[in-house]
Scaffold this active site. Structure first.
Site, short mmCIF file in Angstrom:
data_model
loop_
_atom_site.label_atom_id
_atom_site.label_comp_id
_atom_site.label_asym_id
_atom_site.label_seq_id
_atom_site.Cartn_x
_atom_site.Cartn_y
_atom_site.Cartn_z
N LYS A 99 -47.17 17.12 23.79
CA LYS A 99 -47.95 17.14 22.53
C LYS A 99 -49.36 17.71 22.69
O LYS A 99 -49.90 18.31 21.77
CB LYS A 99 -48.00 15.74 21.92
CG LYS A 99 -46.67 15.31 21.32
CD LYS A 99 -46.78 13.99 20.57
CE LYS A 99 -45.43 13.59 20.01
NZ LYS A 99 -45.47 12.37 19.21
N ASN A 147 -47.32 17.92 17.14
CA ASN A 147 -45.90 17.54 17.27
C ASN A 147 -44.99 18.49 16.51
O ASN A 147 -43.77 18.33 16.53
CB ASN A 147 -45.67 16.10 16.78
CG ASN A 147 -45.68 16.00 15.27
OD1 ASN A 147 -46.39 16.74 14.60
ND2 ASN A 147 -44.91 15.08 14.74
N ARG A 194 -59.75 5.06 26.95
CA ARG A 194 -58.90 5.67 25.93
C ARG A 194 -59.26 5.14 24.54
O ARG A 194 -59.35 5.88 23.56
CB ARG A 194 -57.42 5.40 26.24
CG ARG A 194 -56.52 6.37 25.60
CD ARG A 194 -55.43 6.97 26.44
NE ARG A 194 -54.35 6.11 26.84
CZ ARG A 194 -53.07 6.45 26.73
NH1 ARG A 194 -52.74 7.60 26.17
NH2 ARG A 194 -52.14 5.67 27.18
N1 LIG Z 1 -41.95 6.24 14.09
C1 LIG Z 1 -42.31 7.45 14.45
O1 LIG Z 1 -42.09 8.44 13.75
C2 LIG Z 1 -43.06 7.66 15.74
C3 LIG Z 1 -43.72 8.88 15.97
C4 LIG Z 1 -44.43 9.03 17.18
C5 LIG Z 1 -44.43 8.01 18.11
N2 LIG Z 1 -43.75 6.85 17.84
C6 LIG Z 1 -43.75 5.74 18.82
O2 LIG Z 1 -45.09 5.41 19.12
C7 LIG Z 1 -45.14 4.74 20.39
C8 LIG Z 1 -46.36 5.20 21.16
O3 LIG Z 1 -46.21 6.56 21.50
P1 LIG Z 1 -47.44 7.39 22.08
O4 LIG Z 1 -47.03 8.81 22.08
O5 LIG Z 1 -48.69 7.00 21.38
O6 LIG Z 1 -47.53 6.84 23.58
P2 LIG Z 1 -48.78 6.95 24.55
O7 LIG Z 1 -49.63 8.14 24.22
O8 LIG Z 1 -48.21 6.83 25.93
O9 LIG Z 1 -49.68 5.64 24.24
C9 LIG Z 1 -49.19 4.35 24.51
C10 LIG Z 1 -50.17 3.30 23.99
O10 LIG Z 1 -49.54 2.03 24.17
C11 LIG Z 1 -50.40 1.19 24.97
N3 LIG Z 1 -49.56 0.33 25.79
C12 LIG Z 1 -48.38 0.66 26.40
N4 LIG Z 1 -47.88 -0.41 27.05
C13 LIG Z 1 -48.76 -1.42 26.86
C14 LIG Z 1 -48.80 -2.79 27.29
N5 LIG Z 1 -47.81 -3.33 28.03
N6 LIG Z 1 -49.84 -3.55 26.90
C15 LIG Z 1 -50.83 -3.03 26.13
N7 LIG Z 1 -50.85 -1.75 25.70
C16 LIG Z 1 -49.83 -0.96 26.07
C17 LIG Z 1 -51.23 2.16 25.78
O11 LIG Z 1 -52.41 1.50 26.20
P3 LIG Z 1 -53.31 2.10 27.42
O12 LIG Z 1 -54.19 3.15 26.80
O13 LIG Z 1 -54.04 0.91 27.89
O14 LIG Z 1 -52.35 2.65 28.44
C18 LIG Z 1 -51.48 3.25 24.74
O15 LIG Z 1 -52.51 2.87 23.86
C19 LIG Z 1 -43.79 5.05 21.06
O16 LIG Z 1 -43.01 3.89 21.02
C20 LIG Z 1 -43.17 6.12 20.18
O17 LIG Z 1 -41.76 6.03 20.14
C21 LIG Z 1 -43.10 6.66 16.68
#
Ligand SMILES: NC(=O)c1ccc[n+]([C@@H]2O[C@H](COP(=O)([O-])OP(=O)(O)OC[C@H]3O[C@@H](n4cnc5c(N)ncnc54)[C@H](OP(=O)(O)O)[C@@H]3O)[C@@H](O)[C@H]2O)c1
Length: 282
Positions: A71, A92, A159
């Protein structure tokens, strides 16, 4: 020889990309709209992204979706960005127009459209868990749609602060950071609580670090996680009488927007939702 045009091609590039429902949804919607288009799901490792983009240009693909881990990395291979994609620093959805590849971000718009079916976002105070790609997309669009304040709750300070600075300085929305270390209480005056972390992805019992007793029935509680759609957070929120919003609507809406960008045609969202539910077996 029969005089028929060749099919238009769009694609999704990511790694790992198996299990991504977008091809299934898009091909159903192309059929329903009577469009002879094809959608390819392509496993592209980071070291091949540059070559894959060159291939997209060479073969005249009409556009594509870009997912983890591309992305941000895809941006340097594009000719231009929409305002939202520029603010978010993430793309995206790519549209090919007159040979130029233009980057968009439809994730946040998809979420805001979902939210608008429940409540008008203008003037609302939002508490959002997460500061990754989805959180950036959703919070920038919430800011652009007039929410009054966004509290970013994130485990990693750098972040979280980076996103808060973006919201305050570039989007012009009041924002502050809560560093998540243990369970977080939600203030009474918060209107929308949002999980934009990956907590809950593939695990219906994974717990978002919130003090559940601080969720109240006048709050909307939303989750971006769509698989499984009934996350732990949404189950807790429903028990406390909150209005709940799952991640399926966001996924369908961002697909609707991508379809419109590429084809100029409005797809049937009901066809896309049905296809998504069939694909996810829910
Ligand atoms: N519904 C939809 O259309 C749609 C579209 C896009 C994405 N999504 C979903 O959105 C979610 C996030 O995606 P992303 O691309 O944003 O991922 P990402 O860039 O990897 O970010 C993950 C986020 O989650 C936090 N996190 C992960 N595990 C954690 C834990 N155990 N405790 C506390 N914080 C935690 C991370 O915190 P840190 O900064 O501390 O690591 C970060 O803020 C995914 O599940 C994805 O499937 C859904």
């Amino acid at each position: 020889m029969v005089d028929r045009p060749i099919e238009e091609i769009v694609c999704c590039m990511g790694q790992p990309v198996a299990g991504n429902p977008t091809q299934f949804i898009m091909e159903r919607a192309f059929n329903a709209a009577g469009l002879d288009w094809r959608y390819l799901t392509l496993e592209v490792p980071p070291e091949n992204l540059s070559g894959a983009l060159a291939g997209m240009r060479a073969m005249g693909f009409r556009g594509g979706n870009f997912t983890i881990p591309h992305k941000v990395a895809v941006i340097e291979h594009l000719d231009d960005l929409s305002e939202a994609a520029r603010l978010m620093g993430a793309v995206n959805c790519v549209n090919q127009k007159d040979g130029q590849l233009i980057g968009e971000n439809t994730d946040g718009k998809g979420f805001v459209q979902s939210l608008k079916k429940i409540v008008d976002p203008s003037g609302l105070k939002v508490a959002m868990f997460g500061a990754g790609g989805a959180a950036r997309a959703v919070s920038v669009e919430l800011g652009l749609s007039g929410v009054s304040e966004i509290i970013v709750i994130n485990r990693t300070e750098s972040r979280g602060q980076n996103l808060v600075d973006l919201l305050n300085n570039d989007v012009g929305i009041k924002s502050s950071l809560v560093i998540q270390d243990g369970e977080v209480e939600i203030d009474d005056d918060v209107n929308v609580v949002l999980n934009a972390t990956s907590i809950g992805l593939g695990d219906a019992d994974a717990q978002v670090p919130v003090v559940v007793e601080t969720l109240s029935e006048n709050m909307v509680v939303a989750d971006v996680v769509f698989n499984p759609p009934q996350t732990w957070l949404l189950r807790q929120a429903a028990e406390r009488g909150c209005t709940c919003l799952d991640g399926l609507g966001m996924l369908v809406n961002q697909a609707v927007i991508g379809f419109q960008i590429w084809t100029g045609v409005d797809p049937d969202p009901a066809v896309m939702r049905e296809a998504l539910e069939e694909y996810l077996e829910i």
